[in-house]
Enzyme design. Sequence first.
Site: not given
Length: 288
Positions: A121, A98, A54
Site C-alpha cells: 500500500d 484495510q 481485492k
Amino acid sequence: MMAVRIDGKELAKQVRKEVSEGVKCLKASHGVTPGLAVVLVGEDPASQVYVRNKVKQTEACGMNSFHHVMDAGTSRKSLLSLIKALNNNPAVHGILVQLPLPAHLDSRDVIQTIDPAKDVDGFHSSNVGDLWTSGKSFVPCTPLGCLALLKSVEPNIAGKNAVVIGRSNIVGRPMAALLLNESATVTIAHSKTKDLPALCRQADILVAAVGRPRMIKADWVKPGAIVLDVGINRVEIADGRGRLVGDVDFEDVSTVAGAITPVPGGPGPMTIACLLANTLEAAKRAVS
Ligand code: NDP
C-alpha cells in the site's frame, strides 16, 4: 469540443493482464507464487466490499490470497502479532490492512509494524520517505493508478502546472510527490486554501481527492486541462436509491477539459490493479 474520457476500466484490464503474465513468469523462473495478505478488522460494509474485490482479483491473476478477518473488538496486541506473523511468512509478499480501522486502533502504529518490503500500500514511513526522495519505494495504489491514467493521455508532464486538491496520506500527498517526481510544478490545495476556483483555473493537470460530490464545475477548469477525479461519493437519486459520483461535475467539466476520468470507471479500478502490480513487484524483489 467534449473532453476525451479516460477509461480506467480498460487500463486496469491491461495492467491486470500484465500482472498475470508476470505471475506466470515468476512461477516458471523461480517456482514462486506471489501472495497478498489482506487484513480486515470489523464489519464496515464498504470495507467488506473492497476486500472481497481485492481477494477476487488477486486470485484471478494467479496469486495466492490470504484473507484474515478479525472482529471489531480485536486488541492492538492481537492485530500486531498477526502482522508480525505475516511479516515472517515467506509465502506472503504483500500485506494490506484495510482502512479505516476501528477507533481504538491507531492506524499509524499498525502500518509501521508492516515490513516495508511487504508494504504494498506504500503507507509505511520508510516508503513515504523514499517516494519524496525519489527512491525505489512502493507507491500508494490510488495515486499510482492516477499517474498511469494521466500518462495514457499526456506523456509529457514536465513543466506542467498541477493542482492536487486534498492532502491525505493516502491520495493527495503521494499524488503531489509523484507529479513532482515527473517535474510538474505542483500546488497542493486543501480546506483552508483561498480562492480554490482561481487556483484550479491555472492547472494543466487537476487532481480532485476531496470527498465532496460534484464540487468542481466547468468554470473552475482551464480549457484543455486534464482532470483526474479520485472522489467517490454516494448521492441519492430521485427514486431514493444511491449513485456514485466524483468530486468533479463530470457532464459540466467535460465541456471544457481536454481529458477527464469518469466516476465510476476512473481511478477506482486502477487502484486494485496497482495493488496487484505492487504485490508482484514485492515478490520479484523477494527472490532477487
Ligand atoms: P480525506 O478526507 O482524508 O481528505 C480529503 C481532503 O480534502 C483533505 O485534505 C481536506 O482538507 C480536503 N478538503 C475537504 N473539503 C475541502 C474543500 N471544500 N476545499 C478544498 N479541500 C477540501 O479523503 P481521502 O484523501 O482519503 O479521499 C478523498 C476522496 O477520494 C474520497 O471521496 C474517497 O472516497 C476517494 N478515494 C478514492 C479512492 C479510489 O480508489 N478511487 C481511494 C481513496 C479515496 P484538510 O486537510 O484541510 O481537511
